[in-house]
Scaffold this motif. Sequence first.
Motif, mmCIF file in Angstrom:
data_model
loop_
_atom_site.group_PDB
_atom_site.id
_atom_site.type_symbol
_atom_site.label_atom_id
_atom_site.label_comp_id
_atom_site.label_asym_id
_atom_site.label_seq_id
_atom_site.Cartn_x
_atom_site.Cartn_y
_atom_site.Cartn_z
ATOM 1 N N THR A 106 28.794 40.719 32.963
ATOM 2 C CA THR A 106 27.502 40.317 32.009
ATOM 3 C C THR A 106 27.783 39.099 31.721
ATOM 4 O O THR A 106 28.663 38.687 30.986
ATOM 5 N N ALA A 107 26.247 37.939 31.249
ATOM 6 C CA ALA A 107 26.259 36.910 29.909
ATOM 7 C C ALA A 107 26.710 38.015 28.825
ATOM 8 O O ALA A 107 26.628 37.852 27.706
ATOM 9 N N ASP A 108 26.123 39.066 28.465
ATOM 10 C CA ASP A 108 25.962 40.040 27.479
ATOM 11 C C ASP A 108 27.285 41.131 27.690
ATOM 12 O O ASP A 108 27.158 42.102 27.052
ATOM 13 N N ARG A 109 28.103 40.705 28.151
ATOM 14 C CA ARG A 109 29.576 41.529 28.498
ATOM 15 C C ARG A 109 29.366 42.654 28.764
ATOM 16 O O ARG A 109 30.236 43.604 28.032
ATOM 17 N N ARG A 110 28.795 43.206 30.091
ATOM 18 C CA ARG A 110 29.014 44.295 30.216
ATOM 19 C C ARG A 110 29.769 44.282 31.941
ATOM 20 O O ARG A 110 29.941 43.473 32.146
ATOM 21 N N VAL A 111 30.620 45.218 32.334
ATOM 22 C CA VAL A 111 30.948 44.983 33.607
ATOM 23 C C VAL A 111 29.967 45.184 34.709
ATOM 24 O O VAL A 111 29.211 45.636 34.853
ATOM 25 N N THR A 112 30.623 44.327 35.505
ATOM 26 C CA THR A 112 29.826 44.433 36.632
ATOM 27 C C THR A 112 30.171 44.566 38.512
ATOM 28 O O THR A 112 31.937 43.882 37.883
ATOM 29 N N THR A 113 30.006 45.596 39.533
ATOM 30 C CA THR A 113 31.201 44.537 40.696
ATOM 31 C C THR A 113 29.620 44.263 41.384
ATOM 32 O O THR A 113 28.265 43.943 41.832
ATOM 33 N N LEU A 114 30.263 43.795 42.719
ATOM 34 C CA LEU A 114 29.682 42.991 44.232
ATOM 35 C C LEU A 114 28.596 44.099 44.357
ATOM 36 O O LEU A 114 28.557 43.532 45.944
ATOM 37 N N GLY A 115 29.730 45.206 45.014
ATOM 38 C CA GLY A 115 28.997 45.358 45.777
ATOM 39 C C GLY A 115 30.122 45.966 47.085
ATOM 40 O O GLY A 115 31.279 45.090 46.655
ATOM 41 N N ARG A 116 30.561 46.541 47.796
ATOM 42 C CA ARG A 116 31.395 47.325 48.085
ATOM 43 C C ARG A 116 31.851 46.251 49.376
ATOM 44 O O ARG A 116 30.659 45.555 49.943
ATOM 45 N N GLY A 117 33.292 45.583 50.000
ATOM 46 C CA GLY A 117 33.257 44.687 50.421
ATOM 47 C C GLY A 117 33.527 43.666 49.391
ATOM 48 O O GLY A 117 33.980 42.342 49.821
ATOM 49 N N GLY A 118 33.261 43.582 48.494
ATOM 50 C CA GLY A 118 32.887 42.842 47.655
ATOM 51 C C GLY A 118 34.121 41.505 46.517
ATOM 52 O O GLY A 118 34.688 40.616 46.841
ATOM 53 N N SER A 119 35.471 42.410 47.733
ATOM 54 C CA SER A 119 36.605 41.330 47.303
ATOM 55 C C SER A 119 36.705 40.357 47.672
ATOM 56 O O SER A 119 37.660 39.044 47.535
ATOM 57 N N ASP A 120 36.497 40.212 49.112
ATOM 58 C CA ASP A 120 36.447 39.276 49.968
ATOM 59 C C ASP A 120 35.843 38.067 49.024
ATOM 60 O O ASP A 120 35.965 36.698 48.897
ATOM 61 N N THR A 121 34.644 38.350 48.867
ATOM 62 C CA THR A 121 33.247 37.225 47.899
ATOM 63 C C THR A 121 33.996 36.880 46.909
ATOM 64 O O THR A 121 34.642 35.828 46.396
ATOM 65 N N SER A 122 35.209 37.759 46.018
ATOM 66 C CA SER A 122 36.187 37.385 44.881
ATOM 67 C C SER A 122 36.700 36.259 44.949
ATOM 68 O O SER A 122 37.077 35.196 45.338
ATOM 69 N N ALA A 123 37.435 36.523 46.310
ATOM 70 C CA ALA A 123 38.780 36.302 46.764
ATOM 71 C C ALA A 123 38.164 34.382 46.621
ATOM 72 O O ALA A 123 38.745 33.664 46.784
ATOM 73 N N VAL A 124 37.491 34.312 47.686
ATOM 74 C CA VAL A 124 36.971 33.404 48.612
ATOM 75 C C VAL A 124 35.590 32.617 47.052
ATOM 76 O O VAL A 124 35.911 30.377 46.454
ATOM 77 N N ALA A 125 35.882 33.152 46.036
ATOM 78 C CA ALA A 125 35.000 32.462 44.913
ATOM 79 C C ALA A 125 35.859 31.630 43.983
ATOM 80 O O ALA A 125 35.662 30.574 43.376
#
Lengths: 409, 409
Positions: free
Chosen positions: A140-159
Amino acid sequence: MGVIVMKFGGTSMAGIERIRNVAARVKREVEAGHAVAVVVSAMAGETDRLVNFCKEASPLADPAEYDVVVASGEQVTSGLLAIALQAAGLKARSWLGWQLPIATSPAHSTARIGSIDTGAVLTAMQGGEVAVIPGFQGMTADRRVTTLGRGGSDTSAVAVAAALKADRCDIYTDVEGVYTTDPRIVPRARKLGKITYEEMLELASVGAKVLQTRSVELAMKEKVRVQVLSSFSDEPGTLVVDEDEIVEQELIAGVAYNRNEAKVTVVKVPDLPGKVSAIFGPLAEANINVDMIIQSIATEAKDGTSTTDVTFTVPQTELTRARAILEREAGTIGHERILADDGVCKVTVVGVGMKSHAGVAVTMFKALASRGINIQAITTSEIKVSVLIAEEYLELAVRVLHTAYGLDA
Amino acid sequence: MGVIVMKFGGTSMAGIERIRNVAARVKREVEAGHAVAVVVSAMAGETDRLVNFCKEASPLADPAEYDVVVASGEQVTSGLLAIALQAAGLKARSWLGWQLPIATSPAHSTARIGSIDTGAVLTAMQGGEVAVIPGFQGMTADRRVTTLGRGGSDTSAVAVAAALKADRCDIYTDVEGVYTTDPRIVPRARKLGKITYEEMLELASVGAKVLQTRSVELAMKEKVRVQVLSSFSDEPGTLVVDEDEIVEQELIAGVAYNRNEAKVTVVKVPDLPGKVSAIFGPLAEANINVDMIIQSIATEAKDGTSTTDVTFTVPQTELTRARAILEREAGTIGHERILADDGVCKVTVVGVGMKSHAGVAVTMFKALASRGINIQAITTSEIKVSVLIAEEYLELAVRVLHTAYGLDA
């Protein structure tokens, strides 16, 4: 030199032997002259293990801390793949979500990617270093860790592919591509060479979970050429691309199904304004996804009051919650009783060719009727037709439709 | 409002039930009005699992990527403890190494802490929020993940305590404190109420691994008051403090031992300048820690040449490597042969009281002689005397010395 993104799912990363296999595939692309970024999932089972720890610690775990815990799975596989790539003779390093950084919204556990700073990583890649990027995570903008929800790695790859302006985003998985239907039901199902984003979205939304829906939406928006292929074979996969890229358009791309359906009928709802919203308002507030809706013609009783039956579908996993909500709201709705049926399923035919061809739905209805399969509800979009049928007919319906649309190999 | 740091080791963090127990202990300190930072280890066994993944991926794993992998264990327990603390009704959040940040040297896998930025975390703590900080991890100046080496979480805790100017650093472990000797050997061993940094260091260096040596050195340098206590009992622990704080000084604080000793004798080394460094130079280069050294009086052969026997100890785990090095250097050293004996052990008595009392060593020698235990080598420092004896006498020697110095409860 082309830039490509390769994404490997949990099954492909499950254990060091498989990670070495991934490294070998990456090496082939590097040796072919590509600048490569690899996006990885956690080892199969690891995210579940971490999620269970959080649930056990508190059923209402703080999503910000949940993200700290579950993001670690991809951190581990990123480091291990970098080690395996180096052992295979390549230059490689991991770039964690906070190191790039991958900036996301502050919606912990379901964050959305905002921007990815690719300056440093692209320089490293152009210098011949493979960039290994954990999927699923961001900051996040204030430097906390986030996750994208289950299956989010596909979205990470496309992004990542969009941010790197990559020539291709190859999603390696445990199937060889996108099929005209489930090969376990129809052995003569064919692997598609190409499919449009829109078709892929419709297939994903009705249960053919080859790619996560959000990743396809993002690929469509950012025009990222996605390829789905198997990390366990050398067969070419399926390209997910813009409609323009598909020269000879098939009428129907595939037949999908979803068993996770339940039908609810609210019997004898007073035929008065506001009653429909009295049913669906509370369901929407509870985040229950209502799909097909049918309202019967109103019937008038002897006392002059008029009632109607409202039927709709919800995910089977939400049926209990949906019933509880409707019972709680009984005073406002004023219905007589509720019927529920979880012995139903949805079968869908998808194809962008439908846009320019009439008669697709008719073919479907005729084919199902010829086998005596009763249609309980119908929904359509520009590129799909879905029907609700009794679950016992699922396999038969899929086979019949696969043949009717000429999809058999 | 006092500031305290609480550190929990892997056994205390092994599983959610134990993490809840840790949360309950933290809650007690918060309710007593303290501002609390908690430093945590990974779950017992987790670091080994991650290290093994790295080794399996490559025997020569890149230490920078190794750190990415193994640092994840503490990330997981930090998030889980924050969740458990919230479930216990406290405000809490995790602060990862890169979030504080904990700045370290770039020596991956054995990094040293440089500085810790406590501005934000101290503000949060003073607002009543418990800060959960993963031990063992930090970040280099160029924002890569580092780890401090095995057992580094104790050092993290002391460094955090120093940076926060904490009133106390409580190290929770699976023993109740520091004992006069190993209670498994001497059931009448007593738990010490206080011990000096120097004594703790000597005890740690001869195998009483209650605290990691580096953490004690740091505590001594930064004057951090450390308390060692059990996370599984409510007994008071042992305070590790400056010598000034101990009013009534015992002559001897404890009797320690180390089984990981091996004796090497290099027989008939020519009595010429440079021969001793020909032995110890290559061992030092190979990072083999040589401890006790004895050189016999030179003896003259009939041909007029003079030789000497050089005996020394190395860790048993390094014996094979040490022999191989000496054999490789045989041409330079010119010795006749090498004898090795891994059936030895070292027994040490430690006490700052020795500085002002003569006769401590004599008591030791007499006590051992009275039981017919032969001393093979001796080393001393200002506050300790160590002897090398046959391993079969270890327990007997420890018991005899414990009684001889009046330590029995």
